[in-house]
Design a protein around this motif. Structure first.
Motif, PDB file in Angstrom:
ATOM      1  N   ALA A  11      16.427  17.898  12.279  1.00  0.00           N
ATOM      2  CA  ALA A  11      15.884  19.136  11.567  1.00  0.00           C
ATOM      3  C   ALA A  11      16.765  19.763  10.459  1.00  0.00           C
ATOM      4  O   ALA A  11      16.171  20.157   9.320  1.00  0.00           O
ATOM      5  N   ALA A  12      18.019  19.666  10.123  1.00  0.00           N
ATOM      6  CA  ALA A  12      18.620  20.097   9.284  1.00  0.00           C
ATOM      7  C   ALA A  12      18.574  19.105   8.053  1.00  0.00           C
ATOM      8  O   ALA A  12      18.435  19.963   6.804  1.00  0.00           O
ATOM      9  N   ASN A  13      18.359  18.175   8.190  1.00  0.00           N
ATOM     10  CA  ASN A  13      17.845  17.338   6.926  1.00  0.00           C
ATOM     11  C   ASN A  13      16.679  17.509   6.455  1.00  0.00           C
ATOM     12  O   ASN A  13      16.564  17.705   5.125  1.00  0.00           O
ATOM     13  N   GLY A  16      16.508  21.098   5.039  1.00  0.00           N
ATOM     14  CA  GLY A  16      17.289  21.040   3.710  1.00  0.00           C
ATOM     15  C   GLY A  16      16.811  20.133   2.461  1.00  0.00           C
ATOM     16  O   GLY A  16      17.087  20.636   1.179  1.00  0.00           O
ATOM     17  N   SER A  17      15.786  19.520   2.749  1.00  0.00           N
ATOM     18  CA  SER A  17      15.210  18.694   1.750  1.00  0.00           C
ATOM     19  C   SER A  17      14.269  19.437   0.693  1.00  0.00           C
ATOM     20  O   SER A  17      13.562  18.870  -0.200  1.00  0.00           O
ATOM     21  N   ASP A  25      17.549  31.825   6.195  1.00  0.00           N
ATOM     22  CA  ASP A  25      17.324  31.805   7.290  1.00  0.00           C
ATOM     23  C   ASP A  25      16.908  30.472   8.028  1.00  0.00           C
ATOM     24  O   ASP A  25      15.785  30.089   8.115  1.00  0.00           O
ATOM     25  N   ARG A  26      18.195  29.980   8.375  1.00  0.00           N
ATOM     26  CA  ARG A  26      18.041  28.611   8.867  1.00  0.00           C
ATOM     27  C   ARG A  26      17.237  28.351  10.274  1.00  0.00           C
ATOM     28  O   ARG A  26      16.441  27.654  10.255  1.00  0.00           O
ATOM     29  N   ALA A  27      17.427  29.535  11.043  1.00  0.00           N
ATOM     30  CA  ALA A  27      16.698  29.535  12.446  1.00  0.00           C
ATOM     31  C   ALA A  27      15.230  29.634  12.271  1.00  0.00           C
ATOM     32  O   ALA A  27      14.651  28.783  12.775  1.00  0.00           O
ATOM     33  N   GLY A  28      14.667  30.467  11.443  1.00  0.00           N
ATOM     34  CA  GLY A  28      13.555  30.802  10.872  1.00  0.00           C
ATOM     35  C   GLY A  28      12.847  29.383  10.200  1.00  0.00           C
ATOM     36  O   GLY A  28      11.695  29.119  10.548  1.00  0.00           O
ATOM     37  N   ALA A  29      13.600  28.791   9.438  1.00  0.00           N
ATOM     38  CA  ALA A  29      12.994  27.661   8.782  1.00  0.00           C
ATOM     39  C   ALA A  29      12.866  26.570   9.589  1.00  0.00           C
ATOM     40  O   ALA A  29      11.807  25.615   9.584  1.00  0.00           O
ATOM     41  N   VAL A  66      16.673  27.805  18.245  1.00  0.00           N
ATOM     42  CA  VAL A  66      15.375  27.604  18.386  1.00  0.00           C
ATOM     43  C   VAL A  66      14.770  26.704  19.623  1.00  0.00           C
ATOM     44  O   VAL A  66      15.179  25.706  20.039  1.00  0.00           O
ATOM     45  N   PRO A  67      13.685  27.364  20.186  1.00  0.00           N
ATOM     46  CA  PRO A  67      13.594  26.777  21.563  1.00  0.00           C
ATOM     47  C   PRO A  67      12.463  25.841  21.412  1.00  0.00           C
ATOM     48  O   PRO A  67      11.638  25.682  20.293  1.00  0.00           O
TER      49      PRO A  67
END
Length: 134
Positions: A11-13, A16-17, A25-29, A66-67
């Motif tokens: 997810a992070a990668n 972040g792309s 809003d990392r959780a929202g993204a 994030v669920p």
């Protein structure tokens, strides 16, 4: 041998792309990415991934809460997201495993265990959209 392919998304990668403001809003993204992946469980990603597929989204840091939703299991990495991806790949040696990431080191670690690797564009370039909820 489980014939259902396992799609593991870093997810992070992947989030972040795209320079779309995800850092505000990392959780929202991450939740938006998760929702985009829901149809993949039933529809696959033609032509590379025929349906059905088990979809796992590995999250870390600010997106840790994030669920999961029907169709996408969310795994919160207790430490490194990369390590969690590698552990998921290692835990399913008899299955076809596809990992979505652009992280070079992670790509090497999972291909050494027989996983296939696709970059974030592989998902973006397909016609994958969140399903409408009714």
């Amino acid at each position: 041998m489980d014939a259902t392919p396992l799609l593991i998304v870093d997810a992070a990668n992947v989030v972040g792309s795209r320079p779309d403001g995800w850092w505000r809003d990392r959780a929202g993204a991450t939740a938006r990415l998760r929702d985009t992946l829901v149809p993949v469980a039933a529809d696959g990603v033609p032509p590379d991934l025929p349906p059905p597929a088990e979809v796992v989204l590995v999250v870390e840091g600010a997106a840790r809460d994030v669920p999961s939703v029907p169709g996408v299991r969310v795994v919160a990495a207790p430490h490194s997201g990369d390590d969690a991806v590698v552990e998921l790949v290692a835990a399913a040696p008899q299955r076809r495993r596809l990992v979505v990431t652009a992280d070079r080191e992670l790509r090497e670690r999972v291909t050494a265990q027989g996983a296939e690797v696709y970059g974030p564009r592989w998902l973006r370039d397909r016609d994958i959209h969140p399903r409408e909820s009714h």
